[in-house]
Design a protein around this motif. Structure first.
Motif, PDB file in Angstrom:
ATOM      1  N   GLN A  12      50.005  39.645  34.694  1.00 32.55           N
ATOM      2  CA  GLN A  12      49.477  39.754  35.759  1.00 32.55           C
ATOM      3  C   GLN A  12      48.031  40.161  35.678  1.00 32.55           C
ATOM      4  O   GLN A  12      47.351  39.705  36.051  1.00 32.55           O
ATOM      5  CB  GLN A  12      50.135  40.815  36.699  1.00 32.55           C
ATOM      6  CG  GLN A  12      49.465  40.924  38.106  1.00 32.55           C
ATOM      7  CD  GLN A  12      49.965  41.785  39.073  1.00 32.55           C
ATOM      8  OE1 GLN A  12      49.623  43.035  38.891  1.00 32.55           O
ATOM      9  NE2 GLN A  12      50.450  41.633  40.098  1.00 32.55           N
ATOM     10  N   ASP A  33      45.911  37.264  36.841  1.00 33.03           N
ATOM     11  CA  ASP A  33      45.623  37.355  38.142  1.00 33.03           C
ATOM     12  C   ASP A  33      45.019  38.727  38.217  1.00 33.03           C
ATOM     13  O   ASP A  33      45.723  39.495  38.756  1.00 33.03           O
ATOM     14  CB  ASP A  33      46.435  36.923  39.380  1.00 33.03           C
ATOM     15  CG  ASP A  33      46.125  37.050  40.569  1.00 33.03           C
ATOM     16  OD1 ASP A  33      44.786  37.369  40.821  1.00 33.03           O
ATOM     17  OD2 ASP A  33      46.814  36.864  41.335  1.00 33.03           O
ATOM     18  N   GLN A  41      42.675  40.365  40.003  1.00 34.44           N
ATOM     19  CA  GLN A  41      42.543  40.925  41.132  1.00 34.44           C
ATOM     20  C   GLN A  41      43.827  41.433  41.934  1.00 34.44           C
ATOM     21  O   GLN A  41      43.847  42.558  42.589  1.00 34.44           O
ATOM     22  CB  GLN A  41      41.689  40.034  42.368  1.00 34.44           C
ATOM     23  CG  GLN A  41      40.344  39.596  41.885  1.00 34.44           C
ATOM     24  CD  GLN A  41      39.623  40.885  41.800  1.00 34.44           C
ATOM     25  OE1 GLN A  41      39.498  41.886  42.728  1.00 34.44           O
ATOM     26  NE2 GLN A  41      38.887  40.926  40.743  1.00 34.44           N
ATOM     27  N   THR A  42      44.905  40.719  41.714  1.00 34.68           N
ATOM     28  CA  THR A  42      46.302  41.341  42.258  1.00 34.68           C
ATOM     29  C   THR A  42      46.625  42.318  41.349  1.00 34.68           C
ATOM     30  O   THR A  42      47.124  43.341  41.829  1.00 34.68           O
ATOM     31  CB  THR A  42      47.207  39.879  42.170  1.00 34.68           C
ATOM     32  OG1 THR A  42      46.739  38.864  42.875  1.00 34.68           O
ATOM     33  CG2 THR A  42      48.627  40.599  42.560  1.00 34.68           C
ATOM     34  N   GLY A  79      44.885  45.476  42.748  1.00 40.84           N
ATOM     35  CA  GLY A  79      45.276  45.655  44.073  1.00 40.84           C
ATOM     36  C   GLY A  79      46.630  46.502  43.939  1.00 40.84           C
ATOM     37  O   GLY A  79      46.918  47.565  44.540  1.00 40.84           O
ATOM     38  N   THR A  80      47.428  45.926  42.939  1.00 38.55           N
ATOM     39  CA  THR A  80      48.850  46.660  42.632  1.00 38.55           C
ATOM     40  C   THR A  80      48.531  48.035  42.147  1.00 38.55           C
ATOM     41  O   THR A  80      49.204  48.844  42.766  1.00 38.55           O
ATOM     42  CB  THR A  80      49.817  45.794  41.919  1.00 38.55           C
ATOM     43  OG1 THR A  80      49.662  44.447  42.312  1.00 38.55           O
ATOM     44  CG2 THR A  80      51.132  46.391  41.616  1.00 38.55           C
ATOM     45  N   TYR A 110      47.566  50.473  44.632  1.00 37.36           N
ATOM     46  CA  TYR A 110      48.424  50.538  45.607  1.00 37.36           C
ATOM     47  C   TYR A 110      49.372  51.605  45.032  1.00 37.36           C
ATOM     48  O   TYR A 110      49.835  52.765  45.465  1.00 37.36           O
ATOM     49  CB  TYR A 110      49.240  49.379  45.875  1.00 37.36           C
ATOM     50  CG  TYR A 110      50.558  49.771  46.808  1.00 37.36           C
ATOM     51  CD1 TYR A 110      50.298  49.934  48.173  1.00 37.36           C
ATOM     52  CD2 TYR A 110      51.793  49.729  46.277  1.00 37.36           C
ATOM     53  CE1 TYR A 110      51.675  50.265  48.853  1.00 37.36           C
ATOM     54  CE2 TYR A 110      53.244  50.207  46.970  1.00 37.36           C
ATOM     55  CZ  TYR A 110      52.942  50.433  48.317  1.00 37.36           C
ATOM     56  OH  TYR A 110      53.792  50.718  48.923  1.00 37.36           O
TER      57      TYR A 110
END
Length: 195
Positions: free
Chosen positions: A130, A134, A136-137, A140-141, A144
């Motif tokens: 990841q 990706d 940016q994901t 974000g993860t 979070y």
């Protein structure tokens, strides 16, 4: 045999400048200096910023000539840390350890690893993929997970006690467990579920 006099000195060194470094090491549970709990703050400018990460530390009999065994007790989303077990992929915790290093330098290295992931040498392949495919994901993860698992809840002690009692745990046990984990609601729940 673990050099407990050295461990005592290291604990004092770690805790002396806690206000500056944010790094702390305390005995985990009873006064057993072979099993410790370290805490490090998430580095500024990373998805881990604002989090306080707990690290389970076990000192082998050969310490300081053998590296301490460290794993994240706080769940973290990072290519070099297992999202399942908290295992850490870091050279100084394996073959690059030296008796000149201390618990504090090891924790500083773990903190630096949070700032500079090495996805080409992952502990968690899913997270590394990841991160590479990706970003940016990934950010974000990771953010979070930091908010969910590493940030001290803004709930007051009584609200935390009430919430855990509503889950079916006895109030006295809830209070002592919350106290033993420094008020961290998530760690208290993990501990209560494992007893």
């Amino acid at each position: 045999m673990v050099d407990f006099a050295r461990v005592q000195k290291e604990l004092q060194e770690c805790n002396r400048d806690f206000e500056v470094s944010g790094i702390r090491v305390v005995p985990n549970g009873e006064a057993n200096l072979a099993h410790l709990l370290g805490t490090i703050p998430g580095p500024l400018g990373t998805p881990y910023e604002g989090g306080t990460f707990k690290i389970d530390i076990t000192l082998p009999d050969g310490y300081p000539f053998e590296p301490p065994k460290m794993r994240f007790a706080t769940k973290v989303w990072h290519p070099n840390i297992s999202s399942q077990s908290g295992a850490i992929c870091l050279d100084i915790l394996k073959d690059q350890w030296s008796p000149a290093l201390t618990l504090k330098t090891a924790l500083l290295s773990v903190q630096a690893l949070l700032s500079a992931p090495e996805p080409d040498d992952p502990q968690d392949a899913v997270v590394a993929q990841q991160y590479l495919r990706d970003y940016q994901t990934f950010v974000g993860t990771a953010r979070y997970w930091t908010e969910a698992f590493a940030m001290i809840s803004s709930l007051g002690v009584e609200e935390k006690v009430q919430k855990l009692v509503e889950m079916g745990f006895p109030e006295a046990l809830v209070r002592s467990t919350l106290e033993s984990v420094g008020g961290d609601e998530n760690l208290a729940l993990e501990k209560l579920c494992s007893t």
